[in-house]
Every structure is written in C-alpha cells, then in structure tokens.
Design a protein around this motif. Structure first.
Motif, PDB file in Angstrom:
ATOM      1  N   PHE A  33      -9.351   7.590 -50.023  1.00 28.57           N
ATOM      2  CA  PHE A  33      -9.215   6.319 -49.276  1.00 28.57           C
ATOM      3  C   PHE A  33      -9.559   5.137 -50.177  1.00 28.57           C
ATOM      4  O   PHE A  33     -10.293   5.283 -51.155  1.00 28.57           O
ATOM      5  N   PRO A  34      -9.039   3.949 -49.835  1.00 28.56           N
ATOM      6  CA  PRO A  34      -9.329   2.780 -50.669  1.00 28.56           C
ATOM      7  C   PRO A  34     -10.721   2.215 -50.388  1.00 28.56           C
ATOM      8  O   PRO A  34     -11.215   2.295 -49.259  1.00 28.56           O
ATOM      9  N   THR A  35     -11.354   1.678 -51.418  1.00 29.88           N
ATOM     10  CA  THR A  35     -12.533   0.825 -51.221  1.00 29.88           C
ATOM     11  C   THR A  35     -12.238  -0.441 -52.028  1.00 29.88           C
ATOM     12  O   THR A  35     -11.209  -0.511 -52.698  1.00 29.88           O
ATOM     13  N   GLU A  36     -13.126  -1.421 -51.994  1.00 35.83           N
ATOM     14  CA  GLU A  36     -12.858  -2.655 -52.745  1.00 35.83           C
ATOM     15  C   GLU A  36     -12.976  -2.442 -54.260  1.00 35.83           C
ATOM     16  O   GLU A  36     -12.430  -3.206 -55.036  1.00 35.83           O
ATOM     17  N   THR A  37     -13.663  -1.363 -54.675  1.00 37.56           N
ATOM     18  CA  THR A  37     -13.846  -1.136 -56.118  1.00 37.56           C
ATOM     19  C   THR A  37     -12.741  -0.259 -56.675  1.00 37.56           C
ATOM     20  O   THR A  37     -11.927  -0.703 -57.479  1.00 37.56           O
ATOM     21  N   VAL A  38     -12.735   1.018 -56.265  1.00 37.67           N
ATOM     22  CA  VAL A  38     -11.717   1.985 -56.674  1.00 37.67           C
ATOM     23  C   VAL A  38     -11.484   2.894 -55.470  1.00 37.67           C
ATOM     24  O   VAL A  38     -12.243   2.837 -54.502  1.00 37.67           O
ATOM     25  N   TYR A  39     -10.457   3.738 -55.523  1.00 39.22           N
ATOM     26  CA  TYR A  39     -10.258   4.711 -54.445  1.00 39.22           C
ATOM     27  C   TYR A  39     -11.346   5.786 -54.515  1.00 39.22           C
ATOM     28  O   TYR A  39     -11.759   6.184 -55.599  1.00 39.22           O
ATOM     29  N   GLY A  40     -11.802   6.229 -53.336  1.00 39.94           N
ATOM     30  CA  GLY A  40     -12.814   7.277 -53.267  1.00 39.94           C
ATOM     31  C   GLY A  40     -12.228   8.555 -52.691  1.00 39.94           C
ATOM     32  O   GLY A  40     -11.215   8.532 -51.989  1.00 39.94           O
ATOM     33  N   LEU A  41     -12.870   9.678 -53.012  1.00 37.75           N
ATOM     34  CA  LEU A  41     -12.473  10.965 -52.430  1.00 37.75           C
ATOM     35  C   LEU A  41     -13.563  11.377 -51.456  1.00 37.75           C
ATOM     36  O   LEU A  41     -14.651  11.775 -51.861  1.00 37.75           O
ATOM     37  N   GLY A  42     -13.262  11.239 -50.151  1.00 39.28           N
ATOM     38  CA  GLY A  42     -14.302  11.358 -49.141  1.00 39.28           C
ATOM     39  C   GLY A  42     -14.424  12.717 -48.484  1.00 39.28           C
ATOM     40  O   GLY A  42     -13.429  13.396 -48.235  1.00 39.28           O
ATOM     41  N   ALA A  43     -15.683  13.077 -48.204  1.00 41.67           N
ATOM     42  CA  ALA A  43     -15.995  14.263 -47.398  1.00 41.67           C
ATOM     43  C   ALA A  43     -17.237  13.927 -46.582  1.00 41.67           C
ATOM     44  O   ALA A  43     -17.944  12.957 -46.894  1.00 41.67           O
ATOM     45  N   SER A 153     -10.595   5.964 -63.242  1.00 45.90           N
ATOM     46  CA  SER A 153     -10.707   5.894 -61.788  1.00 45.90           C
ATOM     47  C   SER A 153      -9.427   5.314 -61.186  1.00 45.90           C
ATOM     48  O   SER A 153      -8.757   4.489 -61.805  1.00 45.90           O
ATOM     49  N   PRO A 154      -9.074   5.737 -59.965  1.00 42.33           N
ATOM     50  CA  PRO A 154      -7.825   5.288 -59.346  1.00 42.33           C
ATOM     51  C   PRO A 154      -7.952   3.913 -58.699  1.00 42.33           C
ATOM     52  O   PRO A 154      -8.881   3.663 -57.931  1.00 42.33           O
ATOM     53  N   THR A 155      -7.023   3.046 -58.992  1.00 44.51           N
ATOM     54  CA  THR A 155      -7.017   1.721 -58.374  1.00 44.51           C
ATOM     55  C   THR A 155      -5.791   1.544 -57.469  1.00 44.51           C
ATOM     56  O   THR A 155      -5.626   0.520 -56.833  1.00 44.51           O
ATOM     57  N   LEU A 156      -4.952   2.563 -57.427  1.00 44.96           N
ATOM     58  CA  LEU A 156      -3.785   2.611 -56.538  1.00 44.96           C
ATOM     59  C   LEU A 156      -3.737   4.002 -55.911  1.00 44.96           C
ATOM     60  O   LEU A 156      -4.183   4.975 -56.534  1.00 44.96           O
ATOM     61  N   ALA A 157      -3.124   4.103 -54.715  1.00 46.28           N
ATOM     62  CA  ALA A 157      -2.984   5.419 -54.081  1.00 46.28           C
ATOM     63  C   ALA A 157      -2.146   6.347 -54.962  1.00 46.28           C
ATOM     64  O   ALA A 157      -2.365   7.557 -55.009  1.00 46.28           O
ATOM     65  N   GLU A 158      -1.212   5.755 -55.683  1.00 47.79           N
ATOM     66  CA  GLU A 158      -0.353   6.527 -56.594  1.00 47.79           C
ATOM     67  C   GLU A 158      -1.204   7.295 -57.628  1.00 47.79           C
ATOM     68  O   GLU A 158      -0.887   8.432 -57.986  1.00 47.79           O
ATOM     69  N   HIS A 159      -2.283   6.670 -58.098  1.00 46.05           N
ATOM     70  CA  HIS A 159      -3.158   7.365 -59.059  1.00 46.05           C
ATOM     71  C   HIS A 159      -3.813   8.592 -58.416  1.00 46.05           C
ATOM     72  O   HIS A 159      -4.003   9.612 -59.068  1.00 46.05           O
ATOM     73  N   CYS A 160      -4.172   8.449 -57.126  1.00 48.03           N
ATOM     74  CA  CYS A 160      -4.779   9.589 -56.414  1.00 48.03           C
ATOM     75  C   CYS A 160      -3.762  10.717 -56.313  1.00 48.03           C
ATOM     76  O   CYS A 160      -4.087  11.885 -56.488  1.00 48.03           O
ATOM     77  N   ARG A 161      -2.508  10.333 -56.033  1.00 53.54           N
ATOM     78  CA  ARG A 161      -1.456  11.355 -55.928  1.00 53.54           C
ATOM     79  C   ARG A 161      -1.291  12.091 -57.252  1.00 53.54           C
ATOM     80  O   ARG A 161      -1.249  13.317 -57.294  1.00 53.54           O
ATOM     81  N   GLU A 162      -1.233  11.313 -58.365  1.00 56.72           N
ATOM     82  CA  GLU A 162      -1.096  11.937 -59.685  1.00 56.72           C
ATOM     83  C   GLU A 162      -2.170  12.996 -59.914  1.00 56.72           C
ATOM     84  O   GLU A 162      -1.913  14.051 -60.456  1.00 56.72           O
ATOM     85  N   ILE A 172      -4.895   8.203 -48.235  1.00 59.73           N
ATOM     86  CA  ILE A 172      -4.575   6.968 -47.507  1.00 59.73           C
ATOM     87  C   ILE A 172      -4.198   5.896 -48.521  1.00 59.73           C
ATOM     88  O   ILE A 172      -4.983   5.567 -49.414  1.00 59.73           O
ATOM     89  N   ASP A 173      -3.000   5.353 -48.372  1.00 56.28           N
ATOM     90  CA  ASP A 173      -2.564   4.265 -49.242  1.00 56.28           C
ATOM     91  C   ASP A 173      -2.906   2.939 -48.569  1.00 56.28           C
ATOM     92  O   ASP A 173      -2.312   2.583 -47.550  1.00 56.28           O
ATOM     93  N   GLY A 174      -3.885   2.235 -49.142  1.00 61.00           N
ATOM     94  CA  GLY A 174      -4.275   0.936 -48.588  1.00 61.00           C
ATOM     95  C   GLY A 174      -3.924  -0.174 -49.572  1.00 61.00           C
ATOM     96  O   GLY A 174      -4.522  -1.255 -49.527  1.00 61.00           O
ATOM     97  N   GLY A 175      -2.993   0.100 -50.485  1.00 60.02           N
ATOM     98  CA  GLY A 175      -2.591  -0.912 -51.465  1.00 60.02           C
ATOM     99  C   GLY A 175      -3.544  -0.966 -52.645  1.00 60.02           C
ATOM    100  O   GLY A 175      -4.502  -0.194 -52.731  1.00 60.02           O
ATOM    101  N   PRO A 176      -3.291  -1.896 -53.570  1.00 59.45           N
ATOM    102  CA  PRO A 176      -4.137  -2.004 -54.762  1.00 59.45           C
ATOM    103  C   PRO A 176      -5.548  -2.473 -54.396  1.00 59.45           C
ATOM    104  O   PRO A 176      -5.713  -3.270 -53.473  1.00 59.45           O
ATOM    105  N   VAL A 177      -6.554  -1.970 -55.107  1.00 56.42           N
ATOM    106  CA  VAL A 177      -7.934  -2.389 -54.829  1.00 56.42           C
ATOM    107  C   VAL A 177      -8.156  -3.809 -55.351  1.00 56.42           C
ATOM    108  O   VAL A 177      -7.418  -4.279 -56.220  1.00 56.42           O
ATOM    109  N   GLY A 178      -9.191  -4.474 -54.850  1.00 58.45           N
ATOM    110  CA  GLY A 178      -9.427  -5.861 -55.249  1.00 58.45           C
ATOM    111  C   GLY A 178     -10.225  -6.009 -56.542  1.00 58.45           C
ATOM    112  O   GLY A 178     -10.035  -6.972 -57.276  1.00 58.45           O
TER     113      GLY A 178
END
Ligand code: TXA
Ligand code: MG
Length: 355
Positions: A33-43, A153-162, A172-178
């Motif tokens: 999922f997206p956060t304001e820093t980078v995408y996180g992998l949540g559990a 670290s991933p800054t786009l959902a696409e990076h998480c997919r890779e 979850i694709d929430g667009g580019p991080v800020g």
C-alpha cells in the motif's frame, strides 16, 4: 499465489476496496500500500505468522525488525511501555507524518515483528489510503518498504509489482508517493533521543523540537565498513544490509560543480571506450552536458525534494536500461540532503570520488 490489483484515489478513497484489503490483513495476508514516504508491505503487526510472511515475501533477513504503523494516538500505549515526554512533543508536531519513533515494546507485539528486539518502531503515516487501511485492518500494520530485499524502495505501485507480483495477496495502487525516501527513525528509549536513519524530517527540525539529539555514529562513516577498523555497527539493524543498490556500479562525485561535471564527462568517455554502458543522474540544466548512453534528470538543479521523489525510480531505470556504470554528483549534507546522501552513499557502495 495470484496477486490482486486495485487502484485507489487518495482524494476519494473506495471504502469497499479498503475494507476488503483490511480483511486480507486481518486474515493474515499481505497487502502492499502507498504511504507518503514509500510503498509499504503490510501485515497484521500483532499476528506472529502474518508478520513472519513479510520476511519470506521480501527475501529479508529475519533479524531486521519491522515498523508498526498506527492511525490513532490512543493505540500507541497498547503496544509500547512508556511514551517519554519528548516523544509526545514530536508526535504533537510531526505525526501524522514521515517520522518513526522507537519505544520499549509491550508483550502483545510478537518477536516476528521486532526481529526479537525488546523495542518496537512505530509510525503514524499521513497518507489517507494508509490510514484507512490501518483502520480497516484492526489498527496495527507492520510494514517494511515493499521492495525485494536490497532493491531500491518502491515509490510507485509498478515497483511493487516488479518485485512482489505472485508473492503477496494484493497491491494497492495509490499513485506516486509524495516524499520518496523512507521515514526518519529516532530512538526514544535512550536518555537522549538518537537519530538512526535520516529522512524527510531533518536533523535540524528535530534539534528545534528536542533538548538534545544524538546521531548514530555509523551514519557519518565515509568508507566501506572494511576500510574502517572497527566499523561502527548501525543501531537500526536494517541499515547494515546492502541497500538500494542498482546492478551497475554507481560512483558519486564530490566537489566543485564545474570540476565534477568535467570529471564525469571524462569518465563517461573512458568507460564507453571500455565498452561499458554509462548512465548519469543529473539536473535538468545539465542534461546536454553529458554524452552518457543514459542521461536521467531528477528535476531542476538544487530541487532536493524533487531528487528525493525521483531517486529510487531513477536507480530502477538504470537497472532496466542495463547501465554498467552510473555517475551522480553528491548533494550538500544538510537538511533533506542528509537523507539523500545516506541513500546515495549506500546505492554507490560508498564509492565517492573527490574532485
Ligand atoms: O517510510 C518508512 O519508514 C517505510 C514506510 C513503508 O513506512 N518503511 C520502511 O521500513 O522504510 P523498512 O523496514 O524498510 O525500514 C525500517 C528500518 C530498518 O532499518 C530497521 O532495522 C529499523 O527500521 N527498525 C525497525 N525497528 C527497529 C527497532 N526496534 N530498533 C532499531 N531499528 C529498528
Ligand atoms: Mg526498506
């Protein structure tokens, strides 16, 4: 495992989708999922088995603790023993936001989440999608950055997919991080708070808010660990691992701007003669100056917020385009430059040339 994909707009979040994603986490699954820093992998941070899955999906060493994300200050005291006065000040001023604080943990937080440590890292993110997901998941999401261990670290959902397609339940694709670089980490368990990882919240900002602050000495090392004797061990366990490293060899060039450009141009020619594919990461204004095979600009010169947003994407682009050698100038180490240099030095394996 088949990974599900969902796109969510932070300005009008799809609550059904977030409820569904929260269910996945409650049932012990993994959601990027997206956060304001980078995408996180949540559990679920309080579920031993779920947290353990994160290590497997990332290929991450299990002694490297996770950050627990919350979205309600009242939840903090459910997982930590004591909140020092100084931490209250920081939370007042900087939460929700890109700051992680380390506290003594309560029993309820499993060892799988903290890598066996008696302390726990906690962050209250400001991204709305992250907040709603935490709420829908029961309040505590353990999340490292959603990259395979060692990659930027991933800054786009696409990076998480890779990195994680087929290894996690949902992205979850929430667009580019800020922001683009990970949160600032500060240890609040010692008498004087200690900065363990620089981020968007800078040393200068923390100095203004605290009576005093120490800095993990390993942050200021200049060479590879084996060039120092003895190498100081970083206090955030994750900081010791190979990080952000592009596949090509990255070289940072430090010194007068003109001299640095001159040096980089010369090295590009040399490397090309050796048959190497060359890349340079530079400011818009300098694009024309370099004859590299791959010229990547981060934005206008000295726009360090822009560099932060783009750095990890640019490192990934270097990999995609098959760069063998990557050149970039250093940035001044104050303010946000502290975090940028920390990430760039690691990406370059501490190869820095002074001109
Ligand atoms: O911005 C961020 O912090 C992102 C987003 C997703 O929130 N998360 C992130 O997590 O960067 P990760 O796992 O990539 O980095 C967490 C760092 C690691 O270096 C880890 O060693 C350190 O935090 N850490 C976690 N718990 C700790 C603890 N109890 N004591 C010392 N260091 C800790
Ligand atoms: Mg990480």
């Amino acid at each position: 495992m088949k990974t599900e994909y969902v796109t969510i707009d932070e300005r009008s979040p799809d609550m059904d989708a977030l409820h569904y994603a929260g269910q996945i986490i409650k049932e012990g699954g993994l959601v990027a999922f997206p956060t304001e820093t980078v995408y996180g992998l949540g559990a679920d941070a309080l579920n031993e088995k779920a947290a353990a899955k994160i290590y497997e999906a990332k290929g991450r060493p299990s002694d490297n603790p996770l950050i627990v994300h919350i979205t309600d200050m009242a939840d903090l005291s459910r997982i930590v023993r004591k909140v020092p006065e100084s931490a209250l000040v920081l939370s007042e001023e900087l939460w929700p936001g890109p700051l992680t604080m380390i506290f003594e943990k309560k029993e309820i937080v499993p060892d799988a989440t903290t890598g066996g440590l008696s302390t726990v890292a906690v962050r209250f993110p400001s991204n709305r999608i992250a907040q709603l997901l935490i709420m829908e998941s029961g309040g505590f999401i353990a999340a490292p950055s959603a990259n395979r261990s060692g990659r930027p670290s991933p800054t786009l959902a696409e990076h998480c997919r890779e990195d994680l397609d087929g290894r996690v339940d949902m992205i979850i694709d929430g667009g580019p991080v800020g922001i683009g670089v990970e949160s600032t980490i500060i240890d609040m368990t010692a008498k004087r708070p200690e900065l363990l990882r620089p981020g968007f919240v800078t040393m200068e900002m923390l100095e203004q808010l605290l009576d005093g602050i120490d800095r993990d000495p390993s942050l200021d090392r200049t060479g590879m660990p084996d060039e120092l004797s003895p190498a100081p061990a970083p206090r955030a366990p994750g900081m010791k691992y190979r990080h952000y490293a592009p596949r090509g060899e990255m070289v940072l060039v430090d010194g007068d701007h003109e001299a640095a450009k001159e040096y980089i141009s010369g090295r590009i020619n040399e490397e090309k003669e050796k048959g190497k594919k060359t890349a340079v990461i530079c400011a818009d204004e300098d694009r024309e100056r370099f004859g590299a095979d791959i010229v990547l600009s981060y934005g206008r010169r000295n726009d360090y917020a822009c560099l932060a947003r783009n750095l990890f994407t640019l490192l990934r682009t270097c990999d995609e385009k098959g760069a063998d050698v990557i050149f970039a100038e250093t940035v001044p180490g104050n303010g946000l430059g502290d975090a940028l240099m920390n990430r760039m030095r690691k990406a370059a394996g501490y190869r820095i040339v002074n001109v």
